[in-house]
Design a protein around this motif. Structure first.
Motif, PDB file in Angstrom:
ATOM      1  N   GLY A 107      11.283  -7.608   5.406  1.00  0.00           N
ATOM      2  CA  GLY A 107      12.170  -6.456   5.308  1.00  0.00           C
ATOM      3  C   GLY A 107      12.783  -6.341   3.918  1.00  0.00           C
ATOM      4  O   GLY A 107      12.776  -5.274   3.308  1.00  0.00           O
TER       5      GLY A 107
ATOM      6  N   LEU B  85      10.208  -5.209   1.476  1.00  0.00           N
ATOM      7  CA  LEU B  85       9.904  -3.781   1.642  1.00  0.00           C
ATOM      8  C   LEU B  85      10.999  -2.932   1.003  1.00  0.00           C
ATOM      9  O   LEU B  85      10.719  -1.926   0.349  1.00  0.00           O
ATOM     10  N   ILE B  86      12.233  -3.344   1.202  1.00  0.00           N
ATOM     11  CA  ILE B  86      13.348  -2.611   0.584  1.00  0.00           C
ATOM     12  C   ILE B  86      13.193  -2.629  -0.933  1.00  0.00           C
ATOM     13  O   ILE B  86      13.295  -1.599  -1.601  1.00  0.00           O
TER      14      ILE B  86
ATOM     15  N   PHE C  14       9.607  -0.475  -1.769  1.00  0.00           N
ATOM     16  CA  PHE C  14       9.540   0.956  -1.456  1.00  0.00           C
ATOM     17  C   PHE C  14      10.889   1.657  -1.545  1.00  0.00           C
ATOM     18  O   PHE C  14      10.952   2.860  -1.709  1.00  0.00           O
ATOM     19  N   GLY C  15      11.966   0.876  -1.415  1.00  0.00           N
ATOM     20  CA  GLY C  15      13.279   1.489  -1.465  1.00  0.00           C
ATOM     21  C   GLY C  15      13.849   1.527  -2.871  1.00  0.00           C
ATOM     22  O   GLY C  15      14.219   2.575  -3.374  1.00  0.00           O
TER      23      GLY C  15
ATOM     24  N   PHE D 173      11.864   5.625   0.051  1.00  0.00           N
ATOM     25  CA  PHE D 173      12.724   5.683   1.230  1.00  0.00           C
ATOM     26  C   PHE D 173      14.167   5.364   0.838  1.00  0.00           C
ATOM     27  O   PHE D 173      14.384   4.534  -0.040  1.00  0.00           O
TER      28      PHE D 173
ATOM     29  N   VAL E 141      17.597   3.595   1.338  1.00  0.00           N
ATOM     30  CA  VAL E 141      17.886   2.281   1.889  1.00  0.00           C
ATOM     31  C   VAL E 141      19.316   2.250   2.404  1.00  0.00           C
ATOM     32  O   VAL E 141      20.216   2.853   1.823  1.00  0.00           O
TER      33      VAL E 141
ATOM     34  N   LEU F 280      10.545   1.701   7.149  1.00  0.00           N
ATOM     35  CA  LEU F 280      10.515   0.347   6.599  1.00  0.00           C
ATOM     36  C   LEU F 280      10.923  -0.719   7.615  1.00  0.00           C
ATOM     37  O   LEU F 280      10.219  -1.700   7.771  1.00  0.00           O
TER      38      LEU F 280
ATOM     39  N   ALA G  87       8.181  -1.189  10.116  1.00  0.00           N
ATOM     40  CA  ALA G  87       7.022  -1.847   9.503  1.00  0.00           C
ATOM     41  C   ALA G  87       7.269  -3.346   9.407  1.00  0.00           C
ATOM     42  O   ALA G  87       6.413  -4.155   9.757  1.00  0.00           O
ATOM     43  N   ALA G  88       8.466  -3.720   8.961  1.00  0.00           N
ATOM     44  CA  ALA G  88       8.796  -5.144   8.845  1.00  0.00           C
ATOM     45  C   ALA G  88       8.695  -5.830  10.203  1.00  0.00           C
ATOM     46  O   ALA G  88       8.217  -6.953  10.326  1.00  0.00           O
TER      47      ALA G  88
ATOM     48  N   PHE H  65      18.614  -4.087   7.375  1.00  0.00           N
ATOM     49  CA  PHE H  65      18.605  -2.681   6.967  1.00  0.00           C
ATOM     50  C   PHE H  65      19.927  -1.959   7.290  1.00  0.00           C
ATOM     51  O   PHE H  65      19.993  -0.745   7.177  1.00  0.00           O
TER      52      PHE H  65
END
Lengths: 313, 341
Positions: free
Chosen positions: A147, A150-151, A154-155, A161, A163, A182, A185-186, A260
Motif C-alpha cells: 500500500g 502504491l501511494i 501512483f499517488g 490518484f 491520496v 490503490l 489493489a494493495a 490509506f
C-alpha cells in the motif's frame, strides 16, 4: 432434514457461538471501560457510579443475556466513546469497507483467473515462469508495505490518484472508485497470487484427466475443451479458497484502511478497542464474524452448483 | 491427392502404412514407441488389436486422430482415411473435422472418460451441434433417440442427469451414444469392456455388434482379452513391444498361431479344462523402450529363442491366407508349423 435447513441451523449455532465468544473475550482482556472513560484521576465512587450506569457491575450471565436479546434485535447499545447507537456508527462506516472488499474481490477474480489460465496453458514456458515469480512476490510482500509503495508510485510520483482523501459514493461515484483503486489493489495482490497458484495447479490436474481426452476426441476446439469442460471443474478449489480468504480480506482491510486513512470499519474498530468501547467492539466483531460465516455459506451453495456430485449428498 | 484418383474406388476405410511413433526430446533418432505398424480396416469390418499392457495398442489408437500425448510424435509413415484424407499430415484444425464425426472413440473407463461436471444431455448434444449444425432442439431430439438406441431407459430425464448418477455399464452406453452420434465410419474402441463386470461386458459387446449391423460402422477394437477379440473381430493383429508380431483371421490365429507370443497369450486364457492346473503365464515383462535390443523383441521371453533371434530382427512375413508373423521359427517352417509355447 433438508440440506438447506440443516445448513441454516449450523449457521445459526455458529452465530450464537460467535456472540458468546465476542462477549467473553472482551470481559477477559484487561482494562476497565469506566476507568478509561473517567481517566486515572477518577475516584472509586465515580467509577462505581459509571459502572452502574454502564451495567458492568452486574453478573456476567445477566449482562450476556441482555446483550444477546438486544443483539438479535440488531441493537448493540450505545457507543461509550461517541455516545451514538453502535448500529448508526457502523452503518456510516460500512459502505467504505464493503466497497473496498468488493473491489478487491472483483480485482482478484478479474486478474487472478485469467492469469491462472495463462500460466497453466504456458506451462514451463517464459510466461509461466514470469507468473510464478510474480505470485511469489505477491505472497511475500505484506499488503501494508504494498500500500505504501502504491501511494508512493501512483499517488505521490505519478499523481494519478488522490491520496488520503476519500470521497463518499453519494458525492461523486467516480471519485469514490478512484480513491479505492490503490487500497483495493494493495489488498488484492496476495489474493491474486493465491488464486493464480490454485487455478494453475487445478487446471493442470484437470487437463491430465481422461475426460479431456474424450472431449478432444469429439473434435472440440481447444478453447471449448478448456473453457466448457476444464475450467468449471478447475474452479471448484479456487472458489473455496476465495471464500476462505474472504475473512483474510476483511482482516487485511483493517490495516489497509489505516495506511490509506479510509474512514471504514477497520479504523472504527481500532479506535473502539483503544477506548475500551466494548459495545462498539462487540457490534463490529459480530458484524465481521457474521459476514465471514455468510460468505462461507454462499461458497457452500456455489459448490453445489459447480459440483453435481455434492448436490446429491 | 495424387493417390486419390487411382484408389478412390477400392480404398480401405483406414490405411495405416509403416507408422513410426517416437518420443520427443530424445537424442539421435529418438526412441520408437511404435515401429513400422501397418494395418487396414475395410468398410464394415471389425479389426482387433491384442497385446499386453505397454505394447503400444493405445498409442496406436490415439495416433489415428492426432491425440498422442505431447511427449510423442509421428516419426514416419502414413495414416489415410478413405484413401484421400492424410490424417498424419493434418493440422490440429483440419483433423478436428474428423474427430467425433468420421472417426469416434470410446475409452476404457467410463467412470473417468465422461465429464462429471456436465450433464449427459450436454455431452451428447455437443458433437451434434458442432459437427452436424443441429439446433438445440434438434440435437436434444436426436440425443433422446440415441440414448434409446443404445438401450438406456427413460432417455428424456437421463439428459438432465450427471455421469456419477449412472452405473458403469450405463455410462459406457452413454459413451457409445456420443461416439455414434454423428454416424462415424470408424469406431475405435480402446478396451471398452475392461473396466466393467462380466455380464455388463457381454451387453456392451452386443451393443457394439448391433451398431455395426445397423449402421455399417467399422470397428477397431483394442483389448488385452483374446476372448473379447475372438467374439467380435474378423481379423486380429497381435502387438508386442511396439510392433505387430502376428496378424490374420481370428480362426487362423486361434488354430494355428505362428508366433510364440500369440501361442503364449492363447495358452494363458483360463478354460474349464485347465481347472486344476496352475494358470499359465508368459515369464518376464514387455521390454521397456530402452531395453529393446537388436534382435527379436520377444527373444528374452521366448523358450525357443536361438542366437539369431537375439541378434537379428525378424521381418513380418505373410504366409497362406494373409496370415503373417514376425518370427524366424515360423520362417524356417514356411509358416507350416504352429508355434509351441
Amino acid at each position: 432434514m433438508n440440506y438447506y435447513a440443516r445448513r441454516l441451523l449450523t449457521l445459526l449455532l455458529t452465530v450464537l457461538f460467535v456472540l458468546l465468544l465476542t462477549f467473553a473475550a472482551f470481559r477477559i482482556i484487561p482494562g476497565n471501560p469506566a476507568l478509561v472513560i473517567l481517566g486515572t484521576e477518577a475516584t472509586d465512587a465515580q467509577i462505581a457510579l459509571l459502572e452502574e450506569k454502564l451495567g458492568t457491575d452486574r453478573p456476567l450471565a445477566e449482562q450476556f443475556a441482555d446483550w444477546l436479546v438486544a443483539a438479535f434485535r440488531l441493537d448493540f447499545g450505545e457507543s461509550l466513546r461517541f455516545s451514538e447507537p453502535v448500529t448508526h456508527l457502523i452503518a456510516g462506516r460500512l459502505p467504505v469497507t464493503v466497497s473496498l472488499a468488493v473491489m478487491s474481490l472483483v480485482l482478484t477474480i478479474a486478474v487472478g483467473i485469467p492469469l491462472g489460465i495463462i500460466a497453466s496453458r504456458a506451462r514451463g514456458k517464459a510466461a509461466d515462469m514470469l507468473v510464478t515469480i510474480g505470485t511469489q512476490l505477491g505472497l511475500a510482500v505484506p499488503s501494508f508495505w504494498m500500500g505504501i509503495m502504491l501511494i508512493l508510485a501512483f499517488g505521490l510520483t505519478l499523481k494519478w490518484f488522490a491520496v488520503s482523501t476519500f470521497t463518499p459514493w453519494s458525492e461523486n461515484p467516480w471519485l469514490a472508485v478512484k480513491s479505492l483503486v490503490l487500497p483495493s489493489a494493495a489488498l488484492a495482490v496476495p489474493q491474486i497470487a493465491i488464486v493464480v497458484r490454485y487455478l494453475r495447479t487445478s487446471m493442470l490436474e484437470q487437463l491430465g484427466l481422461d475426460y479431456v481426452r474424450t472431449a478432444r476426441s469429439k473434435g472440440l476446439r481447444e478453447s471449448t475443451v478448456l473453457y466448457k469442460h476444464v475450467l468449471k471443474n478447475a474452479l471448484l478449489p479456487v472458489i473455496t479458497i476465495i471464500g476462505i480468504n474472504f475473512g483474510e480480506l476483511l482482516a487485511g482491510s483493517l490495516v489497509i484502511e489505516q495506511v490509506f486513512t479510509l474512514p471504514g470499519i477497520g479504523s472504527l474498530l481500532i479506535t473502539a478497542i483503544g477506548n475500551r468501547d466494548y459495545p462498539l467492539v462487540q457490534g463490529l466483531v459480530v458484524l465481521i464474524a457474521f459476514t465471514v460465516i455468510a460468505i462461507n455459506f454462499v461458497v457452500d451453495l456455489s459448490y453445489r452448483w459447480l459440483d453435481p456430485k455434492i448436490r446429491l449428498q | 491427392m495424387r493417390e486419390a484418383a487411382a484408389i478412390a474406388t477400392e480404398a480401405s476405410l483406414l490405411d495405416i502404412r509403416n507408422l513410426q511413433i517416437r518420443l520427443r526430446r530424445t537424442r539421435g533418432a529418438g526412441l520408437s514407441v511404435l515401429d513400422g505398424v501397418s494395418l487396414t480396416v475395410e468398410r464394415g469390418e471389425t479389426i482387433g488389436i491384442v497385446g499386453e499392457s505397454g505394447c503400444g495398442k493405445s498409442v496406436l489408437s490415439l495416433s489415428i486422430l492426432g491425440l498422442l500425448p505431447s511427449a510423442m510424435r509421428i516419426g514416419g509413415g502414413e495414416i489415410w482415411y478413405e484413401g484421400r484424407h492424410p490424417l498424419h499430415t493434418m493440422t490440429d484444425r483440419d483433423i478436428r473435422a474428423f474427430r467425433g464425426k468420421e472417426i469416434a472413440m470410446i475409452f476404457q473407463d467410463p467412470m473417468s472418460s465422461l465429464n462429471h461436471g456436465l450433464t449427459i444431455g450436454y455431452q451428447i448434444t455437443e458433437t451434434l451441434r458442432l459437427h452436424l449444425g443441429y439446433s438445440r432442439k434438434e440435437a436434444r431430439e436426436r440425443a433422446v433417440w440415441l440414448l434409446r438406441k443404445v438401450g438406456l431407459p427413460r432417455p428424456e430425464s437421463l439428459l438432465r442427469e450427471y455421469p456419477h448418477q449412472l452405473s458403469g455399464g450405463m455410462r459406457q452406453r452413454v459413451m457409445i451414444a456420443i461416439a455414434v452420434s454423428c454416424n462415424p465410419g470408424l469406431l475405435i474402441a480402446d478396451e471398452p469392456t475392461t473396466a466393467l463386470d462380466v455380464t455388463i461386458q457381454a451387453q456392451i459387446l452386443d451393443l457394439m455388434r448391433q451398431i455395426r449391423e445397423e449402421d455399417g460402422t467399422s470397428i477397431l477394437l483394442i483389448s488385452h482379452d483374446f476372448g473379447v477379440i475372438a467374439d467380435m473381430c474378423d481379423r486380429v493383429l497381435v502387438m508386442y513391444a511396439g510392433q505387430i508380431v502376428e496378424s490374420g483371421t481370428v480362426d487362423d490365429l486361434f488354430e494355428r498361431p505362428l508366433h510364440p507370443y500369440t501361442a503364449g497369450l492363447l495358452r494363458s486364457i483360463p478354460t474349464p479344462a485347465k481347472k486344476n492346473s496352475p494358470l499359465y503365464s508368459i515369464e518376464g515383462h514387455v521390454p521397456a523402450l530402452h531395453e529393446r535390443g537388436a534382435g527379436c523383441r520377444f527373444a528374452s521371453r521366448c523358450a525357443h529363442a536361438t542366437e539369431r533371434c537375439r541378434t537379428e530382427q525378424p521381418e513380418l512375413v505373410a504366409y497362406r491366407g494373409g496370415h503373417a508373423a514376425r518370427c524366424f521359427l515360423a520362417e524356417a517352417e514356411g509358416g507350416n508349423r504352429h508355434a509351441a509355447v
